[in-house]
Design an enzyme around this catalytic site. Structure first.
Site, short mmCIF file in Angstrom:
data_model
loop_
_atom_site.label_atom_id
_atom_site.label_comp_id
_atom_site.label_asym_id
_atom_site.label_seq_id
_atom_site.Cartn_x
_atom_site.Cartn_y
_atom_site.Cartn_z
N GLU A 193 80.01 7.31 -6.87
CA GLU A 193 81.46 7.27 -6.09
C GLU A 193 81.61 6.01 -5.52
O GLU A 193 80.78 5.71 -4.48
CB GLU A 193 81.31 8.49 -5.24
N HIS A 212 80.33 -2.67 3.09
CA HIS A 212 81.97 -2.56 2.88
C HIS A 212 82.70 -2.76 4.39
O HIS A 212 82.05 -2.29 5.28
CB HIS A 212 81.93 -1.14 2.46
N ASP A 256 82.21 3.24 -2.99
CA ASP A 256 82.08 3.34 -1.41
C ASP A 256 81.68 4.74 -0.83
O ASP A 256 82.13 5.11 0.40
CB ASP A 256 83.33 2.91 -0.67
N GLY A 280 80.21 -15.65 -1.01
CA GLY A 280 78.88 -15.91 -0.72
C GLY A 280 78.38 -15.80 0.82
O GLY A 280 77.17 -16.13 0.88
N SER A 281 79.25 -15.51 1.73
CA SER A 281 78.84 -15.75 3.11
C SER A 281 77.65 -14.71 3.61
O SER A 281 76.75 -14.82 4.33
CB SER A 281 79.99 -15.46 4.14
N ASN A 282 77.80 -13.44 2.85
CA ASN A 282 76.62 -12.34 3.12
C ASN A 282 75.38 -12.95 2.54
O ASN A 282 74.30 -12.59 3.07
CB ASN A 282 77.12 -11.14 2.93
N GLU A 305 79.09 -8.39 9.93
CA GLU A 305 78.32 -8.14 8.61
C GLU A 305 77.24 -8.97 8.68
O GLU A 305 75.82 -8.50 8.07
CB GLU A 305 79.29 -8.42 7.48
N THR A 341 76.31 4.73 -4.79
CA THR A 341 76.05 6.07 -5.69
C THR A 341 77.22 5.78 -6.98
O THR A 341 78.25 5.07 -6.42
CB THR A 341 76.34 7.34 -5.02
N ASN A 363 75.02 -1.47 -0.63
CA ASN A 363 76.54 -2.47 -0.79
C ASN A 363 77.00 -2.56 0.84
O ASN A 363 76.43 -1.58 1.63
CB ASN A 363 77.38 -1.71 -1.49
N SER A 376 80.05 -1.18 7.17
CA SER A 376 78.99 -0.09 6.80
C SER A 376 78.02 -0.73 5.63
O SER A 376 78.62 -1.29 4.63
CB SER A 376 79.61 1.18 6.32
N ARG A 415 83.36 -5.78 -8.81
CA ARG A 415 83.42 -4.84 -10.23
C ARG A 415 83.06 -3.59 -9.80
O ARG A 415 81.85 -3.66 -9.06
CB ARG A 415 82.33 -5.45 -11.15
N ARG A 465 83.64 -3.03 -20.37
CA ARG A 465 82.37 -2.94 -19.11
C ARG A 465 81.09 -2.66 -19.76
O ARG A 465 80.19 -3.15 -19.17
CB ARG A 465 83.08 -1.95 -18.21
C1 GRF Z 1 82.63 -8.82 2.67
O1 GRF Z 1 83.99 -8.51 3.50
C2 GRF Z 1 82.26 -7.60 2.07
O2 GRF Z 1 82.10 -6.60 3.13
C3 GRF Z 1 82.92 -7.07 0.98
O3 GRF Z 1 83.10 -8.07 0.44
C4 GRF Z 1 83.20 -9.38 1.50
C5 GRF Z 1 82.21 -10.52 1.12
O4 GRF Z 1 82.20 -11.65 1.46
N1 GRF Z 1 82.10 -6.09 0.18
P1 GRF Z 1 81.09 -12.92 1.11
O5 GRF Z 1 81.39 -13.10 -0.36
O6 GRF Z 1 79.84 -12.18 1.53
O7 GRF Z 1 81.73 -13.89 1.96
#
Ligand code: GRF
Length: 226
Positions: free
Chosen positions: A145, A111, A147, A13-15, A176, A143, A109, A138, A93, A67
């Site tokens: 597909e 990535h 990433d 959860g750092s983002n 990020e 979508t 998202n 990024s 997921r 799912r």
């Molecule tokens: C990040 O590297 C993000 O790019 C990827 O999953 C990771 C999530 O990290 N999709 P966090 O849980 O936000 O720390």
């Protein structure tokens, strides 16, 4: 009118934390985080949400037979939150095409690679194995597909001699945390529009790799190539 957004996260959860600080808590940004949903009961992201006073729900994937059953509850939960935008932040997921279409086009998202290079897992090890001089992250529209949706923005970081996947991952992750809140702020400000006919930033169609930045003095600095 304020943008409402929900975050889907599976782990650390750092983002999410960066979005809380860089969007939700900022009085100058018209956006509110209305809920966090995780597929894993122990996800640190849930604790981060609760500490921020944000509604946190766990929909444990393991308790569902398949799912479809999982996604039915996930979709109902998200619809209950009534968010304008879904933000995937380390949600591990793969979502079905039907699920993505239900919430499209307002699903994004992040990535950890410079898409369209290195979609999928183990990006940092693959960047190092190819000998690239640069990597990054990024933010893209989701979508069906994996990433593969239109790239909105990228942050570029150098690969240093002697990097291993962990060191490179840490450098990319710090970048990020700058990029993701910035993109959500663009959406909140109405600068970035996620239309059915593709994303537009400041009224213009984005280039293949989106708007490009590097981190300089802890801030995002535009790269001329964008
Ligand atoms: C990040 O590297 C993000 O790019 C990827 O999953 C990771 C999530 O990290 N999709 P966090 O849980 O936000 O720390």
């Amino acid at each position: 009118m304020s943008l409402t957004f929900a975050v889907l996260a599976s782990g650390r959860g750092s983002n999410l934390e960066a979005l809380v600080e860089g969007v939700h808590r900022r009085p100058d940004v018209a956006a509110e985080l209305v809920g966090v949903v995780s597929d894993r009961p122990g996800a640190q992201a849930l604790a981060i949400a609760r500490a921020a006073g944000v509604s946190a729900a766990c929909i444990d994937r393991k308790r569902f037979e398949d799912r479809d059953a999982f996604e039915a509850v996930l979709a109902a939960t998200l619809e209950g939150l009534g968010a304008d935008l879904l933000v995937l932040a380390g949600f591990m997921r793969v979502l079905s095409a039907a699920f993505v279409r239900r919430f499209a086009p307002a699903v994004i998202n992040i990535h950890p690679s410079l898409l369209p290079d290195f979609p999928g897992l183990d990006t940092h090890a693959r960047v190092l194995a190819r000998g690239d001089a640069e990597s990054g992250a990024s933010v893209h529209q989701v979508t069906p597909e994996v990433d593969g949706g239109p790239v909105l923005a990228q942050v570029v970081v150098p690969v240093h001699a002697g990097d291993d996947p962990e060191r490179l991952a840490a450098r990319v992750l710090a970048a990020e945390h700058r990029l993701y809140p910035e993109v959500v702020r663009w959406i909140a400000a109405g600068r970035l529009v996620l239309g059915d006919d593709g994303p537009r930033l400041d009224g213009r169609t984005l280039p293949l790799r989106g708007r490009r930045f590097r981190v300089s003095d802890d801030a995002l600095e535009p790269l001329c190539a964008s």
